[in-house]
Design a protein around this motif. Structure first.
Motif, PDB file in Angstrom:
ATOM      1  N   UNK A 168      16.797   3.807  -1.354  1.00 33.25           N
ATOM      2  CA  UNK A 168      15.887   3.722  -0.209  1.00 33.25           C
ATOM      3  C   UNK A 168      14.769   4.755  -0.312  1.00 33.25           C
ATOM      4  N   UNK A 169      15.073   5.964  -0.749  1.00 35.89           N
ATOM      5  CA  UNK A 169      14.029   6.990  -0.827  1.00 35.89           C
ATOM      6  C   UNK A 169      13.016   6.674  -1.921  1.00 35.89           C
ATOM      7  N   UNK A 170      13.444   5.957  -2.947  1.00 33.39           N
ATOM      8  CA  UNK A 170      12.519   5.591  -4.018  1.00 33.39           C
ATOM      9  C   UNK A 170      11.434   4.647  -3.513  1.00 33.39           C
ATOM     10  N   UNK A 171      11.797   3.716  -2.650  1.00 34.44           N
ATOM     11  CA  UNK A 171      10.822   2.738  -2.158  1.00 34.44           C
ATOM     12  C   UNK A 171       9.961   3.291  -1.023  1.00 34.44           C
ATOM     13  N   UNK A 172      10.440   4.290  -0.315  1.00 34.82           N
ATOM     14  CA  UNK A 172       9.651   4.859   0.786  1.00 34.82           C
ATOM     15  C   UNK A 172       8.338   5.473   0.302  1.00 34.82           C
ATOM     16  N   UNK A 173       8.290   5.918  -0.930  1.00 34.25           N
ATOM     17  CA  UNK A 173       7.086   6.562  -1.470  1.00 34.25           C
ATOM     18  C   UNK A 173       6.022   5.574  -1.940  1.00 34.25           C
ATOM     19  N   UNK A 174       6.350   4.315  -2.075  1.00 36.84           N
ATOM     20  CA  UNK A 174       5.425   3.356  -2.667  1.00 36.84           C
ATOM     21  C   UNK A 174       4.052   3.320  -1.989  1.00 36.84           C
ATOM     22  N   UNK A 175       3.950   3.374  -0.654  1.00 41.58           N
ATOM     23  CA  UNK A 175       2.620   3.320  -0.033  1.00 41.58           C
ATOM     24  C   UNK A 175       1.727   4.509  -0.400  1.00 41.58           C
ATOM     25  N   UNK A 176       2.302   5.587  -0.898  1.00 44.84           N
ATOM     26  CA  UNK A 176       1.521   6.767  -1.263  1.00 44.84           C
ATOM     27  C   UNK A 176       0.809   6.624  -2.600  1.00 44.84           C
ATOM     28  N   UNK A 177       1.113   5.577  -3.355  1.00 42.63           N
ATOM     29  CA  UNK A 177       0.524   5.376  -4.671  1.00 42.63           C
ATOM     30  C   UNK A 177      -0.646   4.405  -4.614  1.00 42.63           C
ATOM     31  N   UNK A 178      -1.574   4.567  -5.545  1.00 43.58           N
ATOM     32  CA  UNK A 178      -2.703   3.634  -5.677  1.00 43.58           C
ATOM     33  C   UNK A 178      -2.213   2.248  -6.083  1.00 43.58           C
ATOM     34  N   UNK A 179      -1.140   2.205  -6.860  1.00 49.50           N
ATOM     35  CA  UNK A 179      -0.564   0.938  -7.310  1.00 49.50           C
ATOM     36  C   UNK A 179       0.850   1.146  -7.775  1.00 49.50           C
ATOM     37  N   UNK A 180       1.664   0.123  -7.607  1.00 48.25           N
ATOM     38  CA  UNK A 180       3.054   0.135  -8.075  1.00 48.25           C
ATOM     39  C   UNK A 180       3.210  -1.035  -9.026  1.00 48.25           C
ATOM     40  N   UNK A 181       3.622  -0.713 -10.246  1.00 45.89           N
ATOM     41  CA  UNK A 181       3.772  -1.752 -11.275  1.00 45.89           C
ATOM     42  C   UNK A 181       5.201  -1.814 -11.746  1.00 45.89           C
ATOM     43  N   UNK A 182       5.658  -3.014 -12.029  1.00 46.21           N
ATOM     44  CA  UNK A 182       6.986  -3.236 -12.597  1.00 46.21           C
ATOM     45  C   UNK A 182       6.798  -3.537 -14.080  1.00 46.21           C
ATOM     46  N   UNK A 183       7.282  -2.640 -14.923  1.00 51.60           N
ATOM     47  CA  UNK A 183       7.135  -2.813 -16.372  1.00 51.60           C
ATOM     48  C   UNK A 183       8.395  -3.369 -16.970  1.00 51.60           C
TER      49      UNK A 183
END
Length: 127
Positions: A112-127
């Motif tokens: 849960x804590x890993x996904x809470x930070x996503x809005x703070x990034x310019x982009x989230x990519x799944x590699x």
């Protein structure tokens, strides 16, 4: 985290000989340099990339040896370049591993804590 991006890696195995010249974490290092900041989250079987263990042995195919990428070496390079690397602790434990086995500098976090930070990034990519 303005100007930083996040790469989420779920799968550990992407082929052996096929990626000996440019594996996923090598790509992440290049993106980190070019974008000015790329953090990495390891989930699923990819958490094994962060487990501190012996170097990978060389793979012999017939008379030829292949130098396969060592994800631990790549993670150390990412950490040295000021990239934040996190592992999903529940995924780590599901594989019978414990947080004390991860490389120094890698942070264990719950899902849960890993996904809470996503809005703070310019982009989230799944590699």
């Amino acid at each position: 985290m303005p100007g930083r991006y996040l790469a989420v890696v779920d799968r550990a195995y992407r082929g052996g000989p096929e990626v000996q010249f440019c594996d996923l974490l090598y790509l992440a290092r290049g993106l980190h340099r070019q974008l000015g900041g790329l953090d990495v989250v390891l989930r699923g079987s990819a958490v094994t990339f962060a487990v501190d263990t012996n170097p990978l042995p060389r793979l012999r195919v017939g008379a030829r040896y292949l130098d396969l990428p060592d994800p631990r070496r790549s993670l150390r390079a990412l950490l040295a370049a000021d990239s934040a690397v996190s592992v999903d602790e529940p995924a780590l434990r599901a594989l019978g591993l414990t947080p004390d086995r991860v490389l120094p500098g890698v942070v264990c976090r719950d899902s849960a804590s890993l996904t809470r930070d996503w809005p703070d990034y310019e982009g989230v990519w799944f590699l």
